[in-house]
Design an enzyme around this catalytic site. Sequence first.
Site, short mmCIF file in Angstrom:
data_model
loop_
_atom_site.label_atom_id
_atom_site.label_comp_id
_atom_site.label_asym_id
_atom_site.label_seq_id
_atom_site.Cartn_x
_atom_site.Cartn_y
_atom_site.Cartn_z
N GLU A 15 -4.69 2.67 7.11
CA GLU A 15 -4.48 2.41 5.69
C GLU A 15 -5.11 3.55 4.89
O GLU A 15 -4.67 3.90 3.82
CB GLU A 15 -5.13 1.06 5.34
N ARG A 65 0.82 -1.21 0.00
CA ARG A 65 0.00 0.00 0.00
C ARG A 65 0.86 1.27 0.00
O ARG A 65 0.55 2.27 0.65
CB ARG A 65 -0.94 0.05 1.22
N SER A 81 -10.59 -1.27 4.09
CA SER A 81 -9.74 -1.48 5.26
C SER A 81 -9.35 -0.13 5.86
O SER A 81 -8.79 0.71 5.16
CB SER A 81 -8.44 -2.19 4.86
N1 EPU Z 1 -10.30 -11.98 10.29
C1 EPU Z 1 -10.82 -11.91 11.56
N2 EPU Z 1 -11.93 -11.15 11.78
C2 EPU Z 1 -12.54 -10.47 10.76
C3 EPU Z 1 -12.05 -10.57 9.46
C4 EPU Z 1 -10.90 -11.32 9.25
O1 EPU Z 1 -10.29 -12.51 12.48
O2 EPU Z 1 -13.53 -9.79 11.06
C5 EPU Z 1 -9.07 -12.74 10.05
C6 EPU Z 1 -9.35 -13.99 9.27
O3 EPU Z 1 -8.91 -15.05 10.03
C7 EPU Z 1 -8.52 -13.87 8.02
C8 EPU Z 1 -7.59 -12.69 8.28
O4 EPU Z 1 -8.17 -11.93 9.32
O5 EPU Z 1 -7.74 -15.00 7.83
C9 EPU Z 1 -7.40 -11.85 7.04
O6 EPU Z 1 -8.64 -11.34 6.63
P1 EPU Z 1 -9.00 -11.16 5.08
O7 EPU Z 1 -8.55 -12.34 4.35
O8 EPU Z 1 -10.42 -10.75 4.98
O9 EPU Z 1 -8.08 -10.00 4.57
P2 EPU Z 1 -7.49 -8.72 5.30
O10 EPU Z 1 -6.07 -8.99 5.63
O11 EPU Z 1 -8.40 -8.33 6.41
C10 EPU Z 1 -6.59 -7.62 3.11
C11 EPU Z 1 -6.64 -6.25 2.47
C12 EPU Z 1 -7.99 -6.05 1.79
C13 EPU Z 1 -8.14 -7.15 0.73
C14 EPU Z 1 -8.07 -8.52 1.44
C15 EPU Z 1 -8.14 -9.67 0.47
C16 EPU Z 1 -5.24 -4.78 3.81
C17 EPU Z 1 -5.20 -3.68 4.81
N3 EPU Z 1 -6.46 -5.21 3.46
O12 EPU Z 1 -7.57 -7.63 4.12
O13 EPU Z 1 -7.95 -4.80 1.12
O14 EPU Z 1 -9.38 -7.03 0.06
O15 EPU Z 1 -6.81 -8.62 2.14
O16 EPU Z 1 -6.94 -9.84 -0.18
O17 EPU Z 1 -4.19 -5.23 3.34
C18 EPU Z 1 -8.52 -2.48 1.34
O18 EPU Z 1 -7.31 -2.25 1.25
O19 EPU Z 1 -9.37 -1.56 1.51
C19 EPU Z 1 -8.97 -3.87 1.34
C20 EPU Z 1 -10.25 -4.18 1.54
#
Ligand code: EPU
Length: 338
Positions: free
Chosen positions: A333, A164, A237
Amino acid sequence: MGVKKSFSLKNYNTLGLDITAKYFIESSSIDEILGILSQDQYKKERLFIMGGGSNLLFKGDFHGLIIKPGFKDIYIVDDSPNYVYIKCGAGVEWDVFVEYCVDRGWGGIENLSYIPGTVGASPVQNIGAYGTEVKESIALVDYIDIEELSCKSITSEMMNFGYRDSIFKNNLKGRTLITHVTFKLSKFPKFNLSYHDVISKIEDKNENLSLYLVRDIITTIRKNKLPDPSEIGNVGSFFKNPIVDTKIALDIQRENPSLRFFDLENGYSKVPAAWLIDQCGFKGIREGNVGVHKNQALVLVAYSGATWQEVVALSQKIKRSVKNRFNIDIEPEVNIVE
Ligand code: EPU
């Protein structure tokens, strides 16, 4: 349209905050933009370049000039047997562009389907999702150098892309108005199905793998997890996933076996901020006109009437809570405009 005064940004930021800009213009003319930037009246004003407003938090009214690039042209600049180089105006909606490319069989950005925002903002943030980052497909960016009032181009290797992050948030911060982005896309797509959610849904569908299928699955996943800004204010995010020493991640996991983290193979690991926030009990909560989304703890939501102060207060409370419980600092972010 000309420069507008005291312009409401309520429909120009996806948090839906009622913020006013002293001056605002949306323009798709380089000459017009250069003309405005060279006028004494505007030279003394603070300047901000905005995209789709889907990753912005304004801390109060903006006492300066906001320019929203409106360039909407899309055209092929080079076509080879394996690749196509396609130039796209900064003002095109990101997902409209993804669909345009998927329809033509050009691969590289299909995993970035359904991300809100504009094409011009995509290199700034180095938007990423489901194992793909836009840096892998960007060849060139054309921009106006705001200090020199001239048009320039920069190649991908010079953009210092990170998670990012890019040169546009660092050395060139405040100096560039991106007009066009050129992408290098593949006519023989290599699919990136590293993400567990995506691969399992593809297996369920039992269809031939195609750009359409990947786009369809990712769009469905995002629609289920992330709130639609046209229904409820949000900026996706709100925090970045913190990068910590792997030993720290392992210590936390020993106490909390549900933690799944991503090993960056350099002694550091990326820990999901969503998990940290969720563990602190914030998922689905509401305080006044703001809250945390019920399906994704990384997403703050702003209900009708929310103020920027409420958003900031909740984000600080979450940050403090994560720090107290896990001794990890989480950073926004979202781009904060003071
Ligand atoms: N999780 C929780 N609680 C929640 C949601 C998720 O515990 O409410 C845990 C889950 O276990 C999951 C982990 O967090 O394994 C990761 O969650 P997720 O796969 O949904 O992805 P993220 O790391 O939360 C990132 C990006 C998103 C992108 C997704 C999918 C960042 C800051 N965010 O989210 O990007 O869509 O991966 O690749 O890197 C954005 O930047 O606005 C965005 C939505």
